[in-house]
Write a protein that holds these residues in place. Sequence first.
Motif, PDB file in Angstrom:
ATOM      1  N   GLU A 147      14.985 -29.969  31.382  1.00  0.00           N
ATOM      2  CA  GLU A 147      14.340 -29.264  32.589  1.00  0.00           C
ATOM      3  C   GLU A 147      15.286 -28.041  32.619  1.00  0.00           C
ATOM      4  OE1 GLU A 147      14.169 -31.535  35.927  1.00  0.00           O
ATOM      5  OE2 GLU A 147      13.088 -33.146  34.913  1.00  0.00           O
ATOM      6  N   GLY A 148      14.745 -26.960  33.105  1.00  0.00           N
ATOM      7  CA  GLY A 148      15.376 -25.681  33.666  1.00  0.00           C
ATOM      8  C   GLY A 148      15.648 -24.752  32.541  1.00  0.00           C
ATOM      9  N   ASP A 149      16.370 -23.814  32.796  1.00  0.00           N
ATOM     10  CA  ASP A 149      16.664 -22.753  31.580  1.00  0.00           C
ATOM     11  C   ASP A 149      17.469 -23.437  30.398  1.00  0.00           C
ATOM     12  OD1 ASP A 149      15.145 -20.962  33.143  1.00  0.00           O
ATOM     13  OD2 ASP A 149      16.804 -20.162  34.167  1.00  0.00           O
ATOM     14  N   PRO A 150      17.395 -22.594  29.229  1.00  0.00           N
ATOM     15  CA  PRO A 150      18.237 -23.037  28.276  1.00  0.00           C
ATOM     16  C   PRO A 150      19.799 -23.034  28.704  1.00  0.00           C
ATOM     17  CG  PRO A 150      16.675 -21.783  27.254  1.00  0.00           C
ATOM     18  CD  PRO A 150      16.228 -21.771  28.873  1.00  0.00           C
ATOM     19  N   TYR A 151      20.386 -23.863  28.246  1.00  0.00           N
ATOM     20  CA  TYR A 151      21.870 -24.259  28.897  1.00  0.00           C
ATOM     21  C   TYR A 151      22.808 -23.362  28.018  1.00  0.00           C
ATOM     22  CZ  TYR A 151      25.995 -26.588  30.530  1.00  0.00           C
ATOM     23  OH  TYR A 151      27.389 -26.765  31.084  1.00  0.00           O
ATOM     24  N   ALA A 152      23.615 -22.731  28.948  1.00  0.00           N
ATOM     25  CA  ALA A 152      24.934 -22.117  28.322  1.00  0.00           C
ATOM     26  C   ALA A 152      25.965 -22.433  29.496  1.00  0.00           C
ATOM     27  CB  ALA A 152      24.348 -20.796  28.201  1.00  0.00           C
ATOM     28  N   VAL A 153      27.108 -22.888  28.775  1.00  0.00           N
ATOM     29  CA  VAL A 153      28.061 -23.297  30.078  1.00  0.00           C
ATOM     30  C   VAL A 153      28.702 -21.976  30.742  1.00  0.00           C
ATOM     31  CG1 VAL A 153      29.815 -23.244  27.988  1.00  0.00           C
ATOM     32  CG2 VAL A 153      30.394 -24.739  30.336  1.00  0.00           C
ATOM     33  N   SER A 154      28.670 -20.884  29.896  1.00  0.00           N
ATOM     34  CA  SER A 154      29.167 -19.730  30.268  1.00  0.00           C
ATOM     35  C   SER A 154      28.315 -18.947  31.539  1.00  0.00           C
ATOM     36  CB  SER A 154      29.467 -18.781  29.385  1.00  0.00           C
ATOM     37  OG  SER A 154      28.334 -18.630  28.391  1.00  0.00           O
ATOM     38  N   ARG A 155      26.885 -19.534  31.671  1.00  0.00           N
ATOM     39  CA  ARG A 155      26.114 -19.010  32.451  1.00  0.00           C
ATOM     40  C   ARG A 155      26.382 -19.355  33.808  1.00  0.00           C
ATOM     41  NH1 ARG A 155      21.402 -18.000  29.731  1.00  0.00           N
ATOM     42  NH2 ARG A 155      21.187 -20.231  29.811  1.00  0.00           N
ATOM     43  N   ILE A 156      26.953 -20.877  34.078  1.00  0.00           N
ATOM     44  CA  ILE A 156      27.322 -21.317  35.247  1.00  0.00           C
ATOM     45  C   ILE A 156      28.806 -21.436  35.645  1.00  0.00           C
ATOM     46  CG2 ILE A 156      25.271 -22.660  35.861  1.00  0.00           C
ATOM     47  CD1 ILE A 156      26.204 -25.085  34.374  1.00  0.00           C
ATOM     48  N   LEU A 157      29.542 -21.275  34.436  1.00  0.00           N
ATOM     49  CA  LEU A 157      31.120 -21.332  34.794  1.00  0.00           C
ATOM     50  C   LEU A 157      31.818 -20.056  33.932  1.00  0.00           C
ATOM     51  CD1 LEU A 157      31.566 -25.117  33.991  1.00  0.00           C
ATOM     52  CD2 LEU A 157      31.736 -23.997  36.322  1.00  0.00           C
ATOM     53  N   ARG A 158      32.029 -19.072  34.709  1.00  0.00           N
ATOM     54  CA  ARG A 158      32.369 -17.894  34.405  1.00  0.00           C
ATOM     55  C   ARG A 158      33.621 -17.863  33.806  1.00  0.00           C
ATOM     56  NH1 ARG A 158      29.970 -17.438  39.137  1.00  0.00           N
ATOM     57  NH2 ARG A 158      31.962 -16.231  39.865  1.00  0.00           N
ATOM     58  N   GLN A 159      34.037 -16.898  32.650  1.00  0.00           N
ATOM     59  CA  GLN A 159      35.383 -16.731  32.222  1.00  0.00           C
ATOM     60  C   GLN A 159      36.076 -15.952  33.446  1.00  0.00           C
ATOM     61  OE1 GLN A 159      35.710 -14.585  28.521  1.00  0.00           O
ATOM     62  NE2 GLN A 159      33.370 -14.989  28.046  1.00  0.00           N
ATOM     63  N   GLY A 160      37.453 -16.292  33.484  1.00  0.00           N
ATOM     64  CA  GLY A 160      38.320 -15.483  34.327  1.00  0.00           C
ATOM     65  C   GLY A 160      38.028 -15.861  36.017  1.00  0.00           C
TER      66      GLY A 160
ATOM     67  N   HIS B 192      22.611 -27.807  18.443  1.00  0.00           N
ATOM     68  CA  HIS B 192      24.032 -26.931  18.503  1.00  0.00           C
ATOM     69  C   HIS B 192      23.265 -25.449  18.463  1.00  0.00           C
ATOM     70  CE1 HIS B 192      27.152 -29.999  17.653  1.00  0.00           C
ATOM     71  NE2 HIS B 192      25.897 -30.572  17.273  1.00  0.00           N
ATOM     72  N   ARG B 193      23.353 -24.920  19.588  1.00  0.00           N
ATOM     73  CA  ARG B 193      22.843 -23.592  19.785  1.00  0.00           C
ATOM     74  C   ARG B 193      23.950 -22.474  19.961  1.00  0.00           C
ATOM     75  NH1 ARG B 193      18.592 -25.149  24.376  1.00  0.00           N
ATOM     76  NH2 ARG B 193      20.497 -25.800  25.214  1.00  0.00           N
ATOM     77  N   VAL B 194      25.273 -23.088  19.873  1.00  0.00           N
ATOM     78  CA  VAL B 194      26.320 -22.153  20.376  1.00  0.00           C
ATOM     79  C   VAL B 194      26.675 -21.093  19.473  1.00  0.00           C
ATOM     80  CG1 VAL B 194      28.220 -22.103  21.378  1.00  0.00           C
ATOM     81  CG2 VAL B 194      26.942 -24.354  21.706  1.00  0.00           C
ATOM     82  N   CYS B 195      26.933 -20.105  19.706  1.00  0.00           N
ATOM     83  CA  CYS B 195      27.260 -18.921  19.110  1.00  0.00           C
ATOM     84  C   CYS B 195      28.742 -19.094  19.001  1.00  0.00           C
ATOM     85  CB  CYS B 195      26.894 -17.718  19.649  1.00  0.00           C
ATOM     86  SG  CYS B 195      27.491 -15.935  18.941  1.00  0.00           S
ATOM     87  N   PRO B 196      29.431 -19.112  17.965  1.00  0.00           N
ATOM     88  CA  PRO B 196      30.602 -19.190  17.600  1.00  0.00           C
ATOM     89  C   PRO B 196      31.354 -17.814  18.132  1.00  0.00           C
ATOM     90  CG  PRO B 196      29.683 -19.820  15.676  1.00  0.00           C
ATOM     91  CD  PRO B 196      28.658 -19.135  16.389  1.00  0.00           C
ATOM     92  N   GLY B 197      32.540 -17.908  18.754  1.00  0.00           N
ATOM     93  CA  GLY B 197      33.431 -16.952  19.563  1.00  0.00           C
ATOM     94  C   GLY B 197      32.686 -16.109  20.405  1.00  0.00           C
ATOM     95  N   GLY B 198      31.519 -16.707  21.119  1.00  0.00           N
ATOM     96  CA  GLY B 198      30.905 -16.233  22.152  1.00  0.00           C
ATOM     97  C   GLY B 198      31.530 -16.576  23.513  1.00  0.00           C
ATOM     98  N   ASP B 199      30.692 -16.240  24.459  1.00  0.00           N
ATOM     99  CA  ASP B 199      31.320 -16.682  25.904  1.00  0.00           C
ATOM    100  C   ASP B 199      31.468 -18.166  26.223  1.00  0.00           C
ATOM    101  OD1 ASP B 199      31.051 -13.881  26.198  1.00  0.00           O
ATOM    102  OD2 ASP B 199      29.171 -13.968  27.631  1.00  0.00           O
ATOM    103  N   ASP B 200      30.611 -19.082  25.773  1.00  0.00           N
ATOM    104  CA  ASP B 200      30.843 -20.420  25.851  1.00  0.00           C
ATOM    105  C   ASP B 200      32.293 -20.666  25.403  1.00  0.00           C
ATOM    106  OD1 ASP B 200      28.408 -20.613  26.973  1.00  0.00           O
ATOM    107  OD2 ASP B 200      27.392 -21.629  25.524  1.00  0.00           O
ATOM    108  N   GLU B 201      32.374 -20.367  24.043  1.00  0.00           N
ATOM    109  CA  GLU B 201      33.844 -20.856  23.679  1.00  0.00           C
ATOM    110  C   GLU B 201      34.981 -20.354  24.325  1.00  0.00           C
ATOM    111  OE1 GLU B 201      34.053 -20.049  19.309  1.00  0.00           O
ATOM    112  OE2 GLU B 201      36.246 -19.878  19.395  1.00  0.00           O
TER     113      GLU B 201
END
Lengths: 232, 330
Positions: free
Chosen positions: A29-42, A65-74
């Motif tokens: 459910e909900g929007d596509p998940y991205a950890v960096s969208r709800i837990l922010r760098q810094g 596996h939709r994660v972009c290597p080197g991206g914000d999630d990482e």
Amino acid sequence: MAEQAQGAVPLSAVIADAATGVALALRGEGDPYAVSRILRQGDAASLAALRVLGADALAPYALDHRVCPGGDDEMVVRQALTAYPPGTDASEVSVWSYRGLVEASHSYLSGGAEPWPQPPQAAAGWVTADPWPKLAHRVSQLAALALPGLAPGLADDLATRTDDLARGFVRAVRRRDWLQAAGVGRWLSRLPKVPQTLGLDAGLAFVRQMSDGEPRVAVHVAAAHRFYGRGW
Amino acid sequence: MTGGRGDPGLLDRMVGNSLGWLDGARPFFRLPPNVTTDADPNLTLKPLGELAELTQVIASLHPCAGIRETAGGLFAFAWGETRDGELFAELVRGEPFATYPVEIYGAFARAGRRNAAVEELLSTTARLRGWRVARDDHTRTLGVLNAERRIGLPQHADFDAVLGHTVLGRLPEPWALDRRAAYGVTHDVFHLTDWGRTPRRLTPDLAGYLRLWLPSWLESWLEEQLWDLAGELLAVSACLPDAPYDSAAWQRLAGAQAADGSVPETGTAPCPDDPAEAFTACYHSTLVTAFAGTLARIAAGPSAEGSGAAATDRRAPSAHPLRCESEAIP
């Protein structure tokens, strides 16, 4: 606890928001998940929340596996791992949960330019030594490790104490400790030979209903259902 | 929880101390003159019936002669209070369709204490179609069926069929048991096994279910300090084949027993300023402690080594040449 800075969101609220996002993603459910969208760098609270949620912050990536290597999630995961390594006097639960986040990074965030740190050694003597109430409590604190492919050795060891964990589930429900019950129930959903009379599927549904939407309970119940087909 | 021999010294002390307190509480078990009229049966006949039921088990099965003697004295006292059973004839004439006089009389009849007038009455009342009407509590129906078996009356329903409708018979999710359901389970086992005398009546399915979940129930209710229920669960544990002995649980129950031998139903012992109140708060859990300790003691005996000792009928102590601490000293 120190006073929250003016306008700061309490850590518990950050954890709850993040857990809600994970549970939604696990339920599709909900929007596509991205950890960096709800837990922010810094953001200190975000990094602490990520450390608390451990591998569960990455649980939706076990679906695909939709994660972009080197991206914000990482980046945000790397920051959390750097900010909160287990100290020399860390509890076994703390070491295991850190290890779980490292293992999840290896498994679900692979392909980045930088290698992930090696998982720390984590003691497992307690799996055989703990009396069942203590064992169940500790296992519930490590519920995030009950994800596909993580902690295979721990899963093998816990499979020798399935009956005891099932007793722990019973005790937790009777105490109305929904978080513990959901965590133990989630591990049981991964283990073979769970006693049929436990009624695990009904139990997970019961815990979800009784917890009245508690986000971390929702994560455990959703993970049990999504990855292991238990509960309803 | 481990199998094996348990701690006979601890168990015997707990049983002996419980019986000592119960013996001293005889005045509170005495039936008042208005017992057949307007007295509350829950405060008169119920305690006396429970005293008879459980002391008879102890008097016939405990390996220690001193304990058997005290328990036998209490059982005889209870029979005396019924005026050798005449009381039951009055109760049945007063309430011909009530089950409690039959249930309590059954405890005496099983031990050979019988009253011809009572049995003459029951030969009529228990044959009525009205007697076969289902009770609203299946566990209670098991108790009535057990009483009928003891007295030699026709069984008004099929025991196994009724058992299938009880809490135990349904094998409910173990986390779904509340306190009332847990008491239902213990009494289903007590009626099925004739209060621990014939544990072989527990089928492998039921025994397996109980073996799995008793530890979690025990832990739960020990944490709540519900000593009465914890004692009953320990008695049920002692009915299992190769009965497990939960040393920590017994230690915790022992810790709840007061110096005078009483065990409070819940929490800590009440203030002894009001002896009647203390009796009400303690008599049942103290009886249960003596009963559970007796069953655990037998299960822990020499014949318990190997397999299935608790699955056979329990016999009189001559078949259990156990040494009792107090008797080991010349």
